[in-house]
Design a protein around this motif. Structure first.
Motif, PDB file in Angstrom:
ATOM      1  N   LEU A  77       0.744  -1.400  -0.054  1.00  0.00           N
ATOM      2  CA  LEU A  77      -0.255  -0.116   0.183  1.00  0.00           C
ATOM      3  C   LEU A  77       1.154   1.376  -0.040  1.00  0.00           C
ATOM      4  N   ALA A  82      -0.840   3.586  -2.352  1.00  0.00           N
ATOM      5  CA  ALA A  82      -2.380   3.991  -2.390  1.00  0.00           C
ATOM      6  C   ALA A  82      -4.122   4.576  -1.247  1.00  0.00           C
ATOM      7  N   PRO A  83      -4.873   4.764  -2.230  1.00  0.00           N
ATOM      8  CA  PRO A  83      -5.542   5.504  -1.387  1.00  0.00           C
ATOM      9  C   PRO A  83      -5.891   4.719  -0.347  1.00  0.00           C
ATOM     10  N   LEU A  84      -7.514   4.950   0.881  1.00  0.00           N
ATOM     11  CA  LEU A  84      -8.299   3.864   1.487  1.00  0.00           C
ATOM     12  C   LEU A  84      -7.981   2.698   1.112  1.00  0.00           C
ATOM     13  N   ASP A  85      -7.979   1.143   1.188  1.00  0.00           N
ATOM     14  CA  ASP A  85      -7.702   0.217   0.575  1.00  0.00           C
ATOM     15  C   ASP A  85      -8.975  -0.938   1.415  1.00  0.00           C
ATOM     16  N   ALA A  88      -9.307  -3.589   3.258  1.00  0.00           N
ATOM     17  CA  ALA A  88      -8.824  -3.898   3.647  1.00  0.00           C
ATOM     18  C   ALA A  88      -9.841  -4.907   4.984  1.00  0.00           C
ATOM     19  N   TYR A  91      -9.347  -8.571   4.120  1.00  0.00           N
ATOM     20  CA  TYR A  91      -8.192  -8.929   4.291  1.00  0.00           C
ATOM     21  C   TYR A  91      -7.902  -9.672   5.983  1.00  0.00           C
ATOM     22  N   LEU A 137     -13.135   2.599   8.410  1.00  0.00           N
ATOM     23  CA  LEU A 137     -12.416   2.720   7.421  1.00  0.00           C
ATOM     24  C   LEU A 137     -13.726   4.284   6.958  1.00  0.00           C
TER      25      LEU A 137
ATOM     26  N   ARG B  32      -1.939   5.982   8.489  1.00  0.00           N
ATOM     27  CA  ARG B  32      -3.222   5.508   7.587  1.00  0.00           C
ATOM     28  C   ARG B  32      -3.757   4.349   8.594  1.00  0.00           C
ATOM     29  N   GLU B  34      -5.418   1.140   7.709  1.00  0.00           N
ATOM     30  CA  GLU B  34      -5.700  -0.012   7.493  1.00  0.00           C
ATOM     31  C   GLU B  34      -4.423  -0.771   8.524  1.00  0.00           C
ATOM     32  N   VAL B  37      -7.120  -1.268  11.147  1.00  0.00           N
ATOM     33  CA  VAL B  37      -8.577  -2.400  10.137  1.00  0.00           C
ATOM     34  C   VAL B  37      -7.613  -3.793  10.524  1.00  0.00           C
TER      35      VAL B  37
END
Lengths: 174, 428
Positions: A77, A82-85, A88, A91, A137, B32, B34, B37
């Protein structure tokens, strides 16, 4: 010899976990540009560690393998900027399932059978974790949280709370 | 009621917390969402595990279907567990003392228990060897819903179980040389009131008329009366040498001894004889001769508590209470003829005029000669020494009969009886 050979206890769980680990290792690099491929070596290392952890068995290797899978995903990432995935949460849920399958398989090899209540709880936690991730998110993308010292302090406090939990458990370790 | 649970934590919980903490830290560093998350399911599982964890609250009752059993029989152990709080996973392990074995698991293995429900587990236990045992030591293992915590507790509800030996089959017992005063099944050597004809003698004043043998009187020209032998009981003492126990994979000499002793005790008591017991070993145990069914149970209870206790203290016959060895009693000794103390005691018994029979549980059957020439030579020398020892007993008029595993005790007793018929009683 007639009839199929019986698999070792927990072999099916461990095999399923290994397939999930391999899939998690592939996801960050598939479809990306060629110069991103070296990131995949982290995934390969993670899958090897996972395989070693379930085959030997060596439970200490499993957290490392799971950590490396997460690192591979995050590095990809960062590299792609990358922007927000949106993938996620999925995953994260699969990573959690991969971890649980490994531990269930190892327990089965020691003679412990997973009971139905636990399997349901694991499935429920995977779904709830994914939902929580999706909410996080959404919050991050939709709500204009500015960050800054208060949010950083909150994050530091959460990290310290987790470290305190670890220290407490350190005394009662298996 | 349970309470003292030993709690252990799975490796999973610290791993999840570490990975979750690293995710939070990475989120802070990278800026971030992620990493957070990815950490969310792991932290959620850890939080749920910590919140749901708690030791089980159980009430356990243990029951045996009976307190006495014969060797080879099965008894049923029933464990009733009542959960006051929900238990996600509960397993039960029964610690069995030596000599007992679990036959099959009638109940399931691990299972969940809801609050307020009761689970009954029944296990069949095979009584493989005689002896007094305490049954009822259980290990309860429980886990929480997510498997993060394991709980273990040992519960002790000691229930006595007495396993009686299966006696050897004996049809003919050793007849004692002397009888006692009470009525029994043994024809006495002394003359008196009885039904067995003994002799004829001239009539004397006071003889009963019904005893006159008219045919003999007519032939001899004077009155002759029949003399009879009364049927009397005898005193029997079973002497167990418990200094040494010889073992091989199929069993021990002590097991053979106890089975044979149980058979003799039962047989002699049925004949209305008085039977006593002397356990001569590291610990001395005795029971005075008596008759009746109560004595049978006393003797069998004493027999199943027989064990070998190591002791270097010298002891002789003087340590045995005098009333345990009544005069003119038959002493049947079971011994491997190994310990000097028991050899001395047996020779002393013979010297004091007891009617002694030695049943030897030969140690040669439990020891194999070595492969080397010197080892085989040593074995032969040892065997010759034992022959000489047997010869010493035989020269004193004491039958020594070797009993080997697999041989019927009846045959051994028959050999001893034959010897006793022809033997001359000699004082040591």
């Amino acid at each position: 010899m007639t009839g199929a050979r019986r698999l070792a206890p927990g072999a099916a769980l461990l095999a399923a976990g290994a397939v999930l680990a391999a899939a998690l290792a592939l996801v960050p690099v598939v479809g990306g540009p060629a110069w991103e491929r070296p990131v995949g070596t982290i995934g390969v290392l993670a899958v090897l560690l996972y395989a070693a952890g379930v085959a030997m068995p060596w439970a200490g290797a499993l957290p490392l393998a799971l950590g490396l899978l997460a690192v591979e995903y995050l590095v990809s990432l960062q590299v792609r900027r990358a922007p927000l995935d949106a993938g996620a949460p999925t995953y994260a849920a699969v990573l959690f399932l991969c971890a649980e399958l490994a531990w269930l398989g190892l327990e089965a090899r020691r003679g412990g059978r997973p009971w139905p209540g636990r399997i349901l709880a694991v499935a429920g936690l995977a779904l709830a974790g994914a939902a929580l991730g999706a909410v996080l998110l959404l919050l991050t993308s939709a709500v204009p949280l500015g960050g800054g010292p208060p949010m950083t302090a909150l994050g530091v406090a959460a990290t310290i709370a987790v470290a305190a939990c670890l220290a407490w458990l350190g005394r009662r370790r298996e | 009621m349970t309470g003292a649970w030993v709690t252990t934590v799975s490796n999973r919980l610290p791993a999840y917390l570490a990975l979750g903490g690293a995710g939070l830290l990475a989120g802070l560093v990278l800026g971030r969402p992620e990493p957070v998350v990815l950490a969310a399911p792991l932290l959620l599982a850890a939080a749920a595990g910590l919140a749901l964890a708690g030791p089980p609250d159980l009430e356990v009752r243990v029951r045996l279907d009976r307190e006495r059993a014969l060797e080879g029989e099965e008894v049923e152990l029933e464990v009733t567990i009542r959960a006051r709080r929900r238990v996600a996973w509960l397993d039960l392990e029964i610690a069995l003392p030596p000599g007992l074995a679990e036959v099959r698991r009638a109940g399931d293995g691990a299972a969940a228990l809801r609050a307020g429900t009761t689970r009954t587990v029944r296990r069949r236990l095979a009584c493989r060897r005689w002896g007094g045992r305490l049954v009822g030591q259980l290990t309860l293992r429980a886990r929480d819903q997510l498997g993060f915590f394991s709980y273990r507790e040992q519960v002790r509800h000691p229930l006595p179980l007495r396993v009686y030996p299966r006696a050897e089959a004996v049809r003919r017992l050793l007849p004692p040389a002397e009888t006692q005063a009470f009525a029994g099944n043994e024809v006495s050597r002394r003359k008196g009131d009885g039904i067995e004809f003994a002799d004829i003698r001239p009539f004397v004043a006071g003889d009963r008329v019904r005893r006159i043998n008219w045919r003999a009187s007519a032939r001899r020209g004077e009155l002759q009366v029949n003399e009879m032998r009364p049927e009397r009981n005898s005193d029997v003492v079973v002497f167990l040498d418990t200094f040494t126990d010889l073992a091989d994979p199929t069993g021990t000499s002590l097991e053979m001894t106890v089975r044979a002793a149980a058979a003799l005790v039962d047989g002699y008591l049925r004949r209305r004889d008085r039977v006593g017991l002397v356990g001569f070993g590291g610990t001395l145990r005795w029971l005075r001769p008596a008759m009746g069914e109560r004595q049978l149970y006393r003797l069998i209870d004493a027999l199943i508590d027989t064990q070998v206790v190591l002791s270097y203290a010298w002891k002789g016959l003087e340590v045995i209470p005098r009333r345990t060895l009544p005069p003119e009693s038959l002493v049947v000794a079971f011994t491997p003829l190994l310990d000097e103390r028991s050899l001395g005691a047996l020779l002393d018994l013979r010297g004091r005029g007891y009617d002694l029979t030695v049943i030897e549980l030969s140690p040669l059957a439990f020891v194999r000669p070595g492969r080397r020439e010197t080892e085989r030579l040593a074995y032969r020398l040892w065997a010759m020494e034992r022959d000489a020892l047997r010869g010493r007993f035989l020269s004193l008029g004491v039958p020594v009969v070797t009993w080997r595993r697999g041989e019927p005790l009846d045959g051994v007793l028959a050999v001893a009886s034959r010897f006793r018929r022809g033997a001359r009683r000699v004082r040591a």
